[in-house]
Enzyme design. Structure first.
Site, short mmCIF file in Angstrom:
data_model
loop_
_atom_site.label_atom_id
_atom_site.label_comp_id
_atom_site.label_asym_id
_atom_site.label_seq_id
_atom_site.Cartn_x
_atom_site.Cartn_y
_atom_site.Cartn_z
CB ALA A 111 5.50 56.61 13.77
CB THR A 149 13.42 56.34 1.97
OG1 THR A 149 13.37 57.52 1.16
CG2 THR A 149 14.21 55.27 1.25
CB ALA A 192 8.64 35.89 13.49
CE LYS A 250 21.36 58.78 12.05
NZ LYS A 250 20.75 58.30 10.79
CD GLU A 292 21.37 45.46 14.33
OE1 GLU A 292 22.39 46.10 14.01
OE2 GLU A 292 21.36 44.59 15.21
CB VAL A 322 24.47 51.86 14.59
CG1 VAL A 322 25.97 51.89 14.27
CG2 VAL A 322 24.17 52.74 15.79
CG ASP A 326 24.74 60.27 10.74
OD1 ASP A 326 23.54 60.06 11.02
OD2 ASP A 326 25.47 59.41 10.23
CE LYS A 376 24.61 56.61 11.42
NZ LYS A 376 25.02 56.58 10.00
#
Length: 428
Positions: A10, A14, A34, A106, A130, A133, A202, A206
């Protein structure tokens, strides 16, 4: 290899485009690490016709982003943004459907992280963030896993690349804030409305997530005291340099018997400290553990490549079956700590006044400091501006923050002051 991990994506901005390119470029390597391939099968974004530089025809297109939770996938990746709205709806419906959820959001986690962590545990799926932040810097994994055996004493750092770009540019070139902000906007480092960045919001989002991971507390964004950099002058940066410091916007959190302390604020950082040498749009986080000592995580805090790298790292964990609680311990084990009283904290401070150039002004400031119990280490006065004002900067000895606040309150409304004072903490 077993069957692929099927992904719905979704948001195709960028970072979304970066995720697609990363999986295209490193797909074989990722599959080996993986234990199975990771494949995007469904996508959603506002504009279907936009050229994103990658082949989109191979993916199922879902017009309603919130409907991705019903797609035939194992994981939904949310890169839409926003603390509420479609992003939150998608998170709730994905977890309720028993599917894992990866996000770079975040703001949503700072406001709703505890609820979503509980939902993921109830469903037995992963909630990973991950990329929320410090972009590509693996600080979440570092705190959640690498430092898991340690009691973290404090966590702090440079959490906003836009602010760090502006401050380090002002430092290097002696330019004022407004001028460098305009350049940052032209280069794409700052939004057209930069308030979330330059006012510390912002970074506060975080910091609330880092504090939860570090101290085992419930995310408490509402308790973060946030102040940004819009009032920092080139003269402040020059003064700091003369004193052996550099100005950085830091988020800092500590837990103690008095509660959880969380603050985002411009600081004077000693040139001997690693954070003083972090320049440009870079993020850096320091965690201090009782056995491991000081850990420094540093790297690119934004951009398509670094942020996509963090997103795909979470997907690799899920492909391996590595879930674990979102905030390093089960949601019900996270404590609800009230905010610590900042007034009880002790430290040194830099306080800058813009004042009228007339007799008695320094005496008035010194008297206010004296009456509040603030001990002055040094006082500097710089030459007059065109409007007749001068800058007066004070560095205090160590003392309680409450005393500095009381001194500034005593000076409130003084006819000698031109504008509001600037208070910056000195990192100890």
């Amino acid at each position: 290899m077993t069957k692929p991990l099927r992904i719905a994506l979704a948001g195709l901005g960028t970072v979304g485009g970066g995720v697609i390119r990363l999986l295209d470029t490193n797909g074989a390597l990722i599959a080996r690490r993986a234990g199975r391939p990771i494949e995007i099968v469904a996508v959603s974004a506002r504009d279907r016709s936009k050229d994103r530089g990658v082949d989109m025809t191979r993916f199922e297109w879902v017009d309603d982003t919130t409907a991705l939770a019903q797609a035939d996938v194992d994981v939904v990746v949310e890169l839409v943004g926003g603390s509420d709205g479609p992003a939150l709806t998608l998170a709730r419906t994905t977890l309720a459907a028993g599917k894992s959820f990866v996000t770079a959001n975040k703001a949503m986690l700072a406001h709703h992280g505890l609820e979503l962590a509980r939902a993921a545990e109830t469903a037995g799926v992963a909630l990973k963030f991950e990329a929320a932040v410090a972009g590509g810097v693996p600080v979440i994994k570092g705190l959640r896993e690498g430092a898991a055996a340690n009691e973290i004493e404090r966590v702090y750092g440079i959490l906003n690349g836009t602010c760090n770009f502006i401050l380090s540019k002002m430092e290097a070139e002696g330019r004022d804030f407004a001028d460098v902000l305009a350049e940052a906007q032209a280069l794409g480092f700052a939004e057209s409305d930069p308030s979330f960045d330059i006012d510390g919001v912002d970074a506060a989002h975080k910091l609330s997530l880092l504090a939860s991971l570090a101290f085992g507390t419930q995310p408490a964004f509402g308790d973060v005291a946030a102040a940004g950099i819009r009032h920092v002058l080139a003269a402040d940066i020059a003064e700091a340099a003369a004193l052996g410091y550099r100005v950085r916007l830091l988020g800092l959190a500590e837990a103690g018997p008095g509660g959880l302390f969380q603050r985002v604020h411009p600081h004077l950082v000693p040139v001997s400290h690693p954070l003083a040498h972090v320049t440009g749009a870079t993020n850096a986080v320091v965690a201090e553990g009782n056995f491991v000592g000081r850990l420094l995580f540093q790297g690119a805090g934004a951009g398509d490549g670094p942020t996509a790298s963090a997103v795909v790292a979470d997907l690799i964990d899920i492909a391996r079956g590595e879930f674990g609680p979102a905030f390093a311990m089960p949601a019900d084990a996270l404590t609800a700590q009230g905010p610590a009283d900042a007034g009880e904290r002790r430290g040194r401070a830099y306080v800058r006044f813009t004042v009228a150039d007339r007799v008695g002004v320094l005496a008035e400031i010194a008297a206010a400091m004296r009456d509040a119990g603030v001990s002055i280490e040094s006082l500097m006065q710089r030459g007059a501006h065109a409007d007749g004002s001068v800058l007066v900067a004070i560095v205090t000895h160590e003392g309680p923050e409450r005393s500095v606040a009381q001194a500034l309150e005593r000076l409130r409304g003084s006819q000698s002051l031109v504008g509001q004072p600037l208070w910056m903490h000195i990192l100890g």
